[in-house]
Design a protein around this motif. Structure first.
Motif: not given
Lengths: 208, 980
Positions: A158-187
């Motif tokens: 949660d880069y913008d510290h709003d207590g939830k993940l926006s698409f921006m947050d998610f995208e940034k995290a995944v680009r940083d660490e590819y393994l987080l792409l399927e962070a909440f379950g295999p899809c």
């Protein structure tokens, strides 16, 4: 399906589902027809219903989590008519099997955003992760471990510290660490089953 | 299988005729493999299994007809199979106790019926049918020793007629041959595992124990002596009629706490004999005890004091005085250069001290002890990881431990359908195979110099204040152990946010038992978990303790398996982690033994090489190849691995990648090549595959590390004249001498001077350097470099330059202050520097004028001061320097006065023939002075020289004889003066 209609479809999909060539599209259309016209199905059916789709993904890619599969269905089902048409099928698979990183991030985010409000909230995470830990009999609140885990995940993503993940947050995290792409379950399919699926399905591309 | 049966299996009766198979482990494993082959035959090759044998295999069975059930007609004592051949004959027939079988199908069924008697039946069958292939396919397929043409005949036959049976026969024949090869290979493995003692090993052990024996308190034994001083030329001391029994020598050992022990050392091991026969010179050779694998093991059983004091010795070595350490270090440097199998530069000042300790300890202590140390360490390591000693609260301690176990297991079974029953069981087999592996150590260690072996260092108990990272990692450890794949991946990603390069974090991961989980994760089918785990392992395996722990937990085997994965990221990570872990010998061997080398070489087989702007696909290949090369680089420090890389076809692939232009891959590729260039086969390949050109090209790279490896590869390869010429033809001398002048990097300098040294052995190269490149002047200036490695290489390099230069004397004099500089290097305390400087002085002294100059600089007393040394390399070059320096003025007398003569006489007792030669020449020169003759005579030189006169080396012969003649002449003159 008439030969002509098939050709038109292939022509059209060849443009929209850009990761497949025409031969491959044709294979997928045929597979669609075969699955839809399966035993017991009405010949006039226009597409997959939820359970056929679930069985197909389960069979081909070993995906088991019902909630995630449900979400995958909703993501494939662009027009929300609870039925996956041949176009939705081919376009969906294009991302599912061969999507670029960008497409995959978008797809996964849509899957995880359970209520479709554009954010992955704490509650949604809880829904998706609630069965991910072995229950400890010693713990008073059996959900405490999950909540802790969500806290750490939010701290990381949660880069913008709003207590939830926006698409921006998610995208940034995944680009940083590819393994987080399927962070909440295999899809997405794993490499072995997707290779097996492609091999089986596109076997006769060369013959065409 | 004919060949394997004839050669490998152990038959009781020699020669042909009906022998029986002995029950030995080897035979049993052969039989088991044959059974496995036969059992699987009908499912794997159904068509061939139906083939009816030319003649039935016939043998006396122990099976009762009652065991035959469905598919067989049982009629009294006769059993027939329902399956019949074309002629209506049953394919299996049992009459009385004679069994006849005519197809693989039936063999297969029979083995199933035989159940636990399988082995017996197979044995009986093979004993009765020594070459089963003849029976199965016909006599033309029999096993022939030597050239076997049957395959070719068969091929012709298949070509000519299209009888389908011939094809089936061909297949069967090929299958059987395959089995044969397999059997031979596995029996070879068995045979090579037998460790046998030899005279040299015993001698080493005896000498070692002698060092620790004597009257004192702390010694391990009072004394140990051979019963005979006479040694046969094969190194044995036992009389020939006992050597026949494999006996090597006999020893009398007096321990502190028991009666003297009389022991026999034989090729089979060490045992107690009957002792000295009363009143006779002879020994009672009868064996009176069990056989032990070496003397130390024997003494451990017999003498408690030995055991106790041995343990104390180990402690003492760690506290050796500093000069000892220094000495050890020089020897290491020495062995490096002479063997050239190691790169010169690995020793950084920082870890020298550490290595000293371990190498000193290892030098003195037995292999046995090494084994125990590492075992102790391992048990400590494992115990520590299962015992979270940092938890204050007892209840949580227990909880967490239990949680750790149970959840790993459940995770495991969840992830892998063919579940392994328990986490701890999983670890066991790996560690077991490790212990058995360790015994082989002795056989391999000789091929590998010691200093590349790293030893885990015990860390002091960390302070009780735990860093904050510890608690963070502990929390994640919980998710790692108790999470499903999704939670596990999250935990792995989060764990990577800690600074894994920091030792606190590395050890926290280990102490919290995460290492086991990480390695278990590698063994699952979850690619994301595998990738996440490897990303962590790759980082933390920078730590030596972690490396050893990963190897002990069987991590290498799994990573080697992962190299086959279709996922490129996963492959790369596994290779990089292997590269980190395989920095010690045991790990390198594990990689090899599990087929890792072949797979790593496979990673180099990318399609695209050579272009400068890689497409994404090519970038991918380059990355995979880079990781593969990194791992090969680590592995290539073991001699056997070098061989394995070559066999796996690695050389042409390395050559291919050498042509590309990315420094990231060039560095590990050249690193591997320079490591392997210690082997002649590689040097030849490097030359013939045209790699020299690329090595030369990369000398001008902007990456110093790459330059260094190129220089060092050239250093090793330039042993051969053709290579030296190639280096010149490709313009390699120019960049080398440029590097000499520019570089501040000591390791690079040492490699470059090494390369120049070797290249200068070719005369043309020298003239080139001298005429155009001013290389000798640069080399000379390197003598001023404070780094001993550089000094030594420079001095070595100077030698051939002087030797091959036209006006050598003039050239040397032209370096202002140069001669004084080199003479002063004789004050160094580095043995390698000393030896190289002595060699240089030998060459300088060939010019009379220069000899006069260095004499003025005091070369004679400095050389004399070095005379008391045990180092054979230094001895040789020192003796040569002395003999050349004798030729000026009163130097001979001065050598005598400065006490160089007596030590020189002792050099003749050295084992090194090159020392003998140089020493004899020096003594010959010195014997021109009467006083020196007296000193020599007093030190017993005549007897020693007389032995040398019989040498086959003419120079040695001549010098020895000349010296004796001088002494003799002096004696005669004295006598004449007295009585004449």
């Amino acid at each position: 399906m008439s030969r002509k209609r098939l050709q038109q479809l292939v022509e059209a999909l060849g443009r929209s589902a850009r990761h497949f060539n025409k031969g491959e599209v044709e294979c997928l259309v045929r597979l669609f027809d075969a699955l839809v016209a399966g035993p017991g199905a009405r010949p006039a059916a226009v597409g997959f219903d939820r359970s056929t789709f679930r069985d197909t993904l389960h069979g081909a890619f070993g995906m088991t989590d019902d909630m995630i599969l449900d979400r995958v269905f909703r993501t494939f089902d662009r027009d929300n008519d609870s039925c996956i048409s041949v176009v939705e099928w081919v376009e969906g698979l294009s991302v599912f099997l061969r999507g670029t990183l960008e497409e995959r991030i978008k797809y996964c985010f849509e899957v995880y955003d359970l209520n479709g409000d554009g954010y992955i909230s704490r509650e949604e995470m809880f829904q998706m992760l609630k069965n991910s830990l072995l229950k400890q009999p010693s713990e008073e609140d059996p959900d405490e471990g999950i909540k802790d885990l969500i806290d750490i995940v939010l701290k990381k993503m949660d880069y913008d510290h709003d207590g939830k993940l926006s698409f921006m947050d998610f995208e940034k995290a995944v680009r940083d660490e590819y393994l987080l792409l399927e962070a909440f379950g295999p899809c997405l399919p794993d490499i072995k089953s997707s290779m097996a699926f492609e091999q089986k399905t596109f076997r006769d591309v060369r013959k065409l | 299988m004919g060949a394997a049966l004839a050669r490998a299996a152990q038959w009781t009766a020699a020669g042909s005729g009906p022998g029986t198979l002995e029950i030995t482990p080897l035979n049993e494993s052969l039989l088991n493999q044959i059974i496995k082959f036969a059992e699987g035959f009908s499912t794997r090759h159904p068509q061939e299994a139906a083939f009816v044998f030319r003649e039935p295999l016939e043998w006396k069975t122990q099976l009762n007809c009652s065991v035959f059930g469905e598919g067989y007609d049982v009629n009294g004592a006769t059993v027939q199979s329902e399956a019949k051949g074309k002629d209506g004959q049953p394919l299996l027939l049992l009459t009385a106790s004679t069994l006849r079988v005519q197809s693989f199908d039936q063999l297969c069924c029979l083995l199933q019926i035989a159940m636990e008697k399988k082995l017996k039946e197979a044995q009986a069958c093979l004993e009765a049918n020594r070459d089963p292939i003849v029976k199965i396919l016909g006599p033309e397929y029999g096993t022939v020793e030597g050239e076997d043409m049957s395959m070719l005949h068969l091929l012709d036959k298949v070509k000519k007629d299209d009888d389908p049976e011939t094809e089936v026969k061909m297949k069967i024949f090929l299958l059987l041959r395959q089995l044969d090869l397999q059997l031979l290979n596995s029996s070879l493995k068995h045979i090579s595992q037998d460790v046998r003692l030899n005279p040299a090993a015993i001698d080493n052990e005896v000498n070692l124990l002698k060092n620790f024996s004597g009257k004192g308190e702390g010694t391990v034994l009072e004394s140990l002596e051979y019963t005979s001083d006479y040694m046969f030329s094969n190194g044995c001391r036992a009389p020939p009629w006992r050597q026949v029994h494999g006996e090597i020598c006999y020893l009398v050992i007096k321990p502190h706490d028991t009666d003297p022990l009389y022991i026999t050392c034989s090729t089979a091991g060490v045992f107690l004999n009957g002792g000295q026969l009363k009143g006779k010179d002879d020994i009672d050779y009868e064996r009176k005890s069990d056989v032990y694998k070496d003397i130390v093991t024997f003494l451990r059983e017999r003498s408690p004091r030995f055991l106790e004091n041995m343990a104390k010795q180990e402690y003492r070595f760690f506290k050796e005085p500093t000069h000892e350490n220094n000495y050890q270090r020089m020897e290491i440097v020495e062995s490096k250069v002479s063997g050239q199998s190691q790169d010169l530069y690995n020793i950084t000042e920082k870890n020298v001290c550490e290595k000293m300790k371990s190498s000193a300890a290892r030098r003195r202590s037995m292999d046995k002890k090494k084994l125990e140390m590492s075992m102790k360490w391992r048990s400590m390591g494992l115990a520590a990881s299962h015992r979270p000693k940092y938890f204050s609260d007892k209840a949580t301690k227990k909880d967490i431990e239990e949680e750790g176990r149970s959840s790993t297991v459940s995770l495991k079974t969840k992830k892998k359908a063919s579940g392994i029953s328990s986490g701890s069981v999983k670890i066991q087999p790996a560690s077991r195979c490790k212990t058995s592996g360790r015994f082989e150590d002795t056989s391999e260690s000789s091929s590998e110099p010691e200093e590349d072996e790293e030893q885990p260092v015990h860390h002091q108990e960390r302070s009780t204040d735990l860093p904050s990272e510890y608690w963070g990692i502990q929390k994640l450890a919980k998710y790692l152990k108790g999470g499903n794949p999704t939670a596990t991946v999250i935990a792995l990603c989060l764990m990577r946010d800690f600074n894994l390069a920091q030792e606190t974090c590395q050890l926290a991961i280990k102490d919290l038992g995460c290492l086991e989980v990480l390695i278990n994760l590698l063994d699952t089918e979850e690619i994301k978990c595998q990738i996440g785990s490897l990303k962590i392992l790759k980082e933390i395996s920078q730590n030596i303790l972690i490396r050893h722990a990963i190897a002990d937990l069987g991590g290498l085997q799994i990573m080697v398996k992962i190299l086959d994965s279709p996922d490129k990221d996963l492959k790369c990570l596994a290779a990089e982690t292997i590269a980190n872990v395989a920095r010690f010998k045991l790990a390198r061997r594990t990689v090899r033994q599990h087929g890792g080398i072949k797979r790593l070489v496979g990673l180099l087989e990318g399609i695209s090489v050579g272009s400068t702007s890689p497409t994404p696909y090519q970038a991918n290949d380059t990355e995979i190849a880079r990781c593969g090369a990194l791992a090969l680089w680590s592995c290539s420090k073991s001699t056997k691995n070098k061989e394995a890389i070559r066999k796996a076809g690695g050389i042409p692939l390395l050559a291919r990648w050498l042509k590309c232009s990315h420094a990231s891959i060039l560095t590990p590729v050249v690193g591997t090549l320079q490591e392997c260039a210690s082997e002649p086969s590689y040097r030849l390949a490097i030359r013939t595959e045209g790699m020299i050109e690329n090595l030369v090209k990369n000398l001008s790279s902007e990456h110093e590390e790459l330059q260094m490896h190129c220089a060092s590869a050239i250093f090793k390869c330039a042993e051969d004249k053709e290579t030296r010429d190639l280096v010149r033809q490709h313009g390699g001398l120019q960049p080398l001498s440029v590097l000499l002048g520019n570089s501040e990097n000591k390791q690079l300098l040492a490699a470059v001077t090494g390369a120049i040294w070797k290249c200068a052995i070719s005369g043309e190269n020298v003239s080139k350097i001298i005429d155009r490149l001013d290389g000798v002047r640069l080399l000379w200036s390197l003598l001023k470099n404070p780094n001993p490695d550089v000094q030594a290489s420079a001095a070595w390099a100077i030698c051939p330059c002087i030797e091959n230069a036209k006006d050598a004397g003039e050239m040397v004099r032209s370096f202002v202050g140069g001669l004084e500089l080199i003479v002063n290097l004789l004050k160094s305390n580095n043995k390698e520097v000393l030896a190289s400087v002595c060699a240089a002085i030998t060459n300088i002294a060939k010019d009379e004028e220069n000899l006069a100059v260095i004499t003025d600089h005091g070369v004679v007393p400095l050389l004399s001061k070095l005379a008391n040394t045990n180092n054979d390399k230094l001895r040789r070059h020192l003796a040569e320097a002395i003999s050349h320096c004798c030729k000026w003025g009163s130097n001979r007398v001065t050598f005598g006065e400065t006490k160089a003569v007596a030590p020189l006489v002792r050099y003749l007792k050295s084992n090194d023939p090159s020392v003998h030669r140089a020493t004899a020449q020096a003594l010959y020169e010195l014997s021109e002075d009467p006083n020196n003759c007296i000193t020599m005579h007093e030190n017993g030189v005549v007897k020693l020289l007389l032995a040398m006169v019989g040498s086959t080396d003419e120079t040695l012969q001549e010098a020895a004889a000349g010296c004796i003649a001088n002494i003799r002449r002096l004696a005669l003159a004295t006598e004449k003066a007295k009585y004449g």
